[in-house]
Design an enzyme around this catalytic site. Structure first.
Site, PDB file in Angstrom:
ATOM      1  N   ASP A  30       0.850  -1.188   0.000  1.00  0.00           N
ATOM      2  CA  ASP A  30       0.000   0.000   0.000  1.00  0.00           C
ATOM      3  C   ASP A  30       0.886   1.238   0.000  1.00  0.00           C
ATOM      4  OD1 ASP A  30      -3.266   0.190   0.656  1.00  0.00           O
ATOM      5  OD2 ASP A  30      -2.136   2.066   0.879  1.00  0.00           O
ATOM      6  N   THR A  86     -11.189   2.776  -6.803  1.00  0.00           N
ATOM      7  CA  THR A  86     -11.618   3.430  -8.050  1.00  0.00           C
ATOM      8  C   THR A  86     -12.845   4.303  -7.740  1.00  0.00           C
ATOM      9  OG1 THR A  86     -12.855   1.398  -8.544  1.00  0.00           O
ATOM     10  CG2 THR A  86     -10.739   1.661  -9.642  1.00  0.00           C
ATOM     11  N   LEU A 153     -17.015  -9.772  -3.188  1.00  0.00           N
ATOM     12  CA  LEU A 153     -17.220  -9.899  -1.732  1.00  0.00           C
ATOM     13  C   LEU A 153     -18.008  -8.721  -1.171  1.00  0.00           C
ATOM     14  CD1 LEU A 153     -15.182  -7.761  -0.179  1.00  0.00           C
ATOM     15  CD2 LEU A 153     -13.473  -9.472  -0.688  1.00  0.00           C
ATOM     16  N   LEU A 253     -34.364  -7.663  -1.372  1.00  0.00           N
ATOM     17  CA  LEU A 253     -35.727  -7.125  -1.462  1.00  0.00           C
ATOM     18  C   LEU A 253     -36.192  -6.668  -0.093  1.00  0.00           C
ATOM     19  CD1 LEU A 253     -37.729  -9.405  -3.945  1.00  0.00           C
ATOM     20  CD2 LEU A 253     -36.931  -7.078  -4.293  1.00  0.00           C
ATOM     21  N   ALA A 255     -36.833  -3.556   2.219  1.00  0.00           N
ATOM     22  CA  ALA A 255     -36.947  -2.094   2.153  1.00  0.00           C
ATOM     23  C   ALA A 255     -36.197  -1.463   3.320  1.00  0.00           C
ATOM     24  CB  ALA A 255     -38.416  -1.707   2.193  1.00  0.00           C
ATOM     25  N   GLY A 260     -26.078   2.471   0.263  1.00  0.00           N
ATOM     26  CA  GLY A 260     -24.859   3.286   0.398  1.00  0.00           C
ATOM     27  C   GLY A 260     -23.656   2.416   0.194  1.00  0.00           C
ATOM     28  N   CYS A 263     -19.534   0.817  -2.981  1.00  0.00           N
ATOM     29  CA  CYS A 263     -19.667   0.203  -4.313  1.00  0.00           C
ATOM     30  C   CYS A 263     -20.903   0.639  -5.103  1.00  0.00           C
ATOM     31  CB  CYS A 263     -19.647  -1.314  -4.176  1.00  0.00           C
ATOM     32  SG  CYS A 263     -18.033  -1.902  -3.647  1.00  0.00           S
ATOM     33  N   LYS A 266     -21.147   4.373  -6.380  1.00  0.00           N
ATOM     34  CA  LYS A 266     -20.146   4.755  -7.384  1.00  0.00           C
ATOM     35  C   LYS A 266     -20.239   3.896  -8.649  1.00  0.00           C
ATOM     36  CE  LYS A 266     -15.962   2.127  -6.172  1.00  0.00           C
ATOM     37  NZ  LYS A 266     -15.859   1.271  -7.333  1.00  0.00           N
TER      38      LYS A 266
HETATM   39  N1  NAD Z   1     -15.192  -2.610  -0.622  1.00  0.00           N
HETATM   40  C1  NAD Z   1     -15.911  -3.538  -1.203  1.00  0.00           C
HETATM   41  O1  NAD Z   1     -16.844  -4.090  -0.619  1.00  0.00           O
HETATM   42  C2  NAD Z   1     -15.591  -3.965  -2.629  1.00  0.00           C
HETATM   43  C3  NAD Z   1     -16.166  -5.146  -3.132  1.00  0.00           C
HETATM   44  C4  NAD Z   1     -15.861  -5.525  -4.429  1.00  0.00           C
HETATM   45  C5  NAD Z   1     -15.044  -4.736  -5.216  1.00  0.00           C
HETATM   46  N2  NAD Z   1     -14.524  -3.583  -4.714  1.00  0.00           N
HETATM   47  C6  NAD Z   1     -13.625  -2.789  -5.566  1.00  0.00           C
HETATM   48  O2  NAD Z   1     -12.284  -3.055  -5.165  1.00  0.00           O
HETATM   49  C7  NAD Z   1     -11.489  -1.868  -5.282  1.00  0.00           C
HETATM   50  C8  NAD Z   1     -10.880  -1.542  -3.942  1.00  0.00           C
HETATM   51  O3  NAD Z   1     -11.897  -1.234  -3.037  1.00  0.00           O
HETATM   52  P1  NAD Z   1     -11.646  -1.097  -1.466  1.00  0.00           P
HETATM   53  O4  NAD Z   1     -12.961  -0.905  -0.829  1.00  0.00           O
HETATM   54  O5  NAD Z   1     -10.756  -2.187  -1.018  1.00  0.00           O
HETATM   55  O6  NAD Z   1     -10.829   0.277  -1.445  1.00  0.00           O
HETATM   56  P2  NAD Z   1     -10.030   0.937  -0.221  1.00  0.00           P
HETATM   57  O7  NAD Z   1     -10.127   2.382  -0.416  1.00  0.00           O
HETATM   58  O8  NAD Z   1     -10.467   0.314   1.055  1.00  0.00           O
HETATM   59  O9  NAD Z   1      -8.522   0.456  -0.475  1.00  0.00           O
HETATM   60  C9  NAD Z   1      -7.748   0.836  -1.557  1.00  0.00           C
HETATM   61  C10 NAD Z   1      -6.291   0.910  -1.086  1.00  0.00           C
HETATM   62  O10 NAD Z   1      -5.461   1.114  -2.224  1.00  0.00           O
HETATM   63  C11 NAD Z   1      -4.389   1.934  -1.833  1.00  0.00           C
HETATM   64  N3  NAD Z   1      -3.767   2.497  -3.044  1.00  0.00           N
HETATM   65  C12 NAD Z   1      -4.310   3.369  -3.923  1.00  0.00           C
HETATM   66  N4  NAD Z   1      -3.447   3.597  -4.931  1.00  0.00           N
HETATM   67  C13 NAD Z   1      -2.349   2.848  -4.692  1.00  0.00           C
HETATM   68  C14 NAD Z   1      -1.115   2.661  -5.373  1.00  0.00           C
HETATM   69  N5  NAD Z   1      -0.864   3.276  -6.541  1.00  0.00           N
HETATM   70  N6  NAD Z   1      -0.196   1.836  -4.831  1.00  0.00           N
HETATM   71  C15 NAD Z   1      -0.440   1.212  -3.661  1.00  0.00           C
HETATM   72  N7  NAD Z   1      -1.594   1.338  -2.976  1.00  0.00           N
HETATM   73  C16 NAD Z   1      -2.531   2.148  -3.486  1.00  0.00           C
HETATM   74  C17 NAD Z   1      -5.024   2.950  -0.897  1.00  0.00           C
HETATM   75  O11 NAD Z   1      -4.082   3.581  -0.066  1.00  0.00           O
HETATM   76  C18 NAD Z   1      -6.012   2.065  -0.125  1.00  0.00           C
HETATM   77  O12 NAD Z   1      -5.436   1.555   1.053  1.00  0.00           O
HETATM   78  C19 NAD Z   1     -12.430  -0.794  -5.823  1.00  0.00           C
HETATM   79  O13 NAD Z   1     -12.323  -0.749  -7.221  1.00  0.00           O
HETATM   80  C20 NAD Z   1     -13.805  -1.301  -5.417  1.00  0.00           C
HETATM   81  O14 NAD Z   1     -14.815  -0.840  -6.273  1.00  0.00           O
HETATM   82  C21 NAD Z   1     -14.779  -3.186  -3.433  1.00  0.00           C
END
Ligand code: NAD
Length: 432
Positions: A30, A86, A153, A253, A255, A260, A263, A266
């Site tokens: 990270d 993202t 997940l 389903l 209510a 929020g 995911c 966005k």
């Molecule tokens: N949170 C969920 O429930 C979930 C479920 C499925 C998919 N996703 C997708 O997975 C992705 C990650 O989501 P998340 O909730 O884990 O995000 P998050 O914000 O919890 O974690 C992302 C991490 O990436 C790190 N990071 C960003 N740019 C970096 C880089 N260049 N090098 C190293 N580290 C870097 C950030 O510091 C952060 O710790 C997103 O695209 C999200 O849409 C999320």
């Protein structure tokens, strides 16, 4: 296998820990030094049930490592997962891919032997093509393959979801690479997960289309709940009556407040924005976004009505503020609109959440975190059940309201309106 996971957030940490637990050596990277320091000191930067135990176990045997050194981790590994955030762009509804591109550029500087680059972050269709281009600028094409492997997940149940997924979707036209990824996931496939492969763009669309569909189900039942409220019908009966049809299914389903989290809001925006670029109008998903925005406002205004339009000097208690239970994630939670709205109009807000105090409210005057439910409910005018945490399901409201009888707004339909009425409460819920 030797795996590098870039981005150690909700998805990266869970994926990294679970992949290590399957016997792989995993480097979690990270850019946030603080996060990596916490992890290397034996702490955990997020709240996810069971995750700390899993990390501890695999860290101690040396299968799980945490570092900010992306270069080193990429060099050491043959499979690289991109799990960076993202979020929605600050300029429009599109996904901000700067984290993904920056990770890809850094990866490209460190490829000396063949690497499989797996995009697990949720990214718009054709992002894989763009990554391939970026990396090709520095690396011979035969030395890498970019594939898509979206993650499904759910926060709060992330470990179970990773270990027992309904399906593992992988997008690639390279059979050799597909075989290798299938071997990686073999332990999950053996336990019943379906392995579904398609081309890279297909996998990218599957992720967004899945989330948009689930968001649609939620908004759909939320609007039906509005009709139930006006017609004296219980929306829970309607949900059951609809859901028993196997073509529809009963899940998603229920209510409640607007959806929020990090995911659905966005991803619904991003897929419509991507479609616009291709001159396709995803009008259903656009309506869902609008419906969800209206829902946030509708429920906030409902609080006002419950308080007979007198918010000033009222004491309001929130049970839960996260967008759902078993997570500390506050992203796009309804409480982020409700609490400032009420506070600005002179209410004193108290909140309790099992995942702890929230920085989002720390600067708001008259918004206070309580350490237990008893203190929270003492002398308040209204209790709002905002999040469906387990510990809110069997509260003794008679005892809690001994000093002052409060009103209850149950946004999760956790209690029976009849029982509440019998106990003399002014009780409001959703679609009943
Ligand atoms: N949170 C969920 O429930 C979930 C479920 C499925 C998919 N996703 C997708 O997975 C992705 C990650 O989501 P998340 O909730 O884990 O995000 P998050 O914000 O919890 O974690 C992302 C991490 O990436 C790190 N990071 C960003 N740019 C970096 C880089 N260049 N090098 C190293 N580290 C870097 C950030 O510091 C952060 O710790 C997103 O695209 C999200 O849409 C999320």
């Amino acid at each position: 296998m030797k795996i590098c996971v870039i981005g150690s957030g909700y998805v990266g940490l869970v994926s990294g820990a679970c992949l290590a637990d399957l016997g792989n050596v995993v480097w979690c990277v990270d850019k946030d030094e603080n996060k990596i320091n916490i992890l290397n000191r034996g702490g955990i930067p997020i709240f996810e049930p069971g995750l700390k135990e899993l990390i501890d176990k695999n860290y101690q045997v040396g299968r799980l490592k945490f570092t900010t050194n992306l270069d080193l981790a990429v060099k050491k590994c043959n499979i690289i997962f991109i799990c960076v955030g993202t979020p929605t762009s600050k300029k429009n509804h599109s996904a901000d891919l700067s984290n993904v591109y920056s990770a890809a550029k850094k990866i490209s500087k460190n490829i000396k032997s063949f690497k499989i680059i797996v995009i697990k972050s949720t990214v718009p269709v054709t992002t894989g093509d763009k990554l391939e281009k970026i990396i090709s600028k520095k690396v011979q094409r035969k030395l890498f393959e970019v594939i898509s492997n979206p993650e499904f997940l759910r926060e709060g149940e992330a470990i179970r979801d990773f270990r027992f997924p309904d399906r593992i979707v992988v997008g690639s036209n390279n059979n050799k690479v597909l075989k290798k990824i299938k071997i990686l996931y073999e332990p999950l496939i053996k336990k019943g997960a379906k392995f579904f492969s398609t081309n890279r763009r297909g996998a990218e669309i599957i992720k967004y289309a899945s989330n948009a569909f689930l968001a649609t189900k939620i908004s759909y039942i939320n609007e039906i709940a509005n009709l139930c409220e006006k017609t004296g019908v219980n929306v829970e009966d309607v949900s059951l009556g609809i859901g028993l049809d196997q073509r529809i299914g009963s899940r998603f389903l229920r209510a409640g407040p607007a959806y929020g989290g990090s995911c659905f809001p966005k991803d619904t925006k991003a897929i419509t924005s991507t479609a616009n670029l291709f001159k396709i109008n995803l009008s259903i998903i656009k309506s869902v976004i609008k419906s969800n925005e209206n829902r946030r406002i509708l429920l906030t205004k409902r609080i006002k009505v419950i308080l007979s339009n007198k918010i000033n000097n009222k004491k309001i208690a929130f049970l839960g503020v996260t967008f759902k239970p078993n997570t500390d994630d506050m992203r796009q939670s309804s409480s982020l609109l409700m609490i400032p709205y009420l506070q600005k109009r002179g209410a004193k807000i108290l909140y309790y959440d099992p995942s702890g105090e929230k920085k989002e409210f720390s600067k708001l005057k008259n918004v206070e975190f309580c350490r237990n439910i008893k203190d929270l409910c003492r002398n308040v005018d209204l209790v709002i059940i905002h999040t469906e945490w387990e510990e809110f399901k069997v509260l003794d409201f008679k005892k809690l309201s001994k000093k002052k009888k409060f009103k209850i707004y149950d946004m999760r339909n956790l209690y029976s309106p009849d029982v509440m009425k019998k106990n003399g409460f002014s009780y409001y819920s959703i679609g009943r």
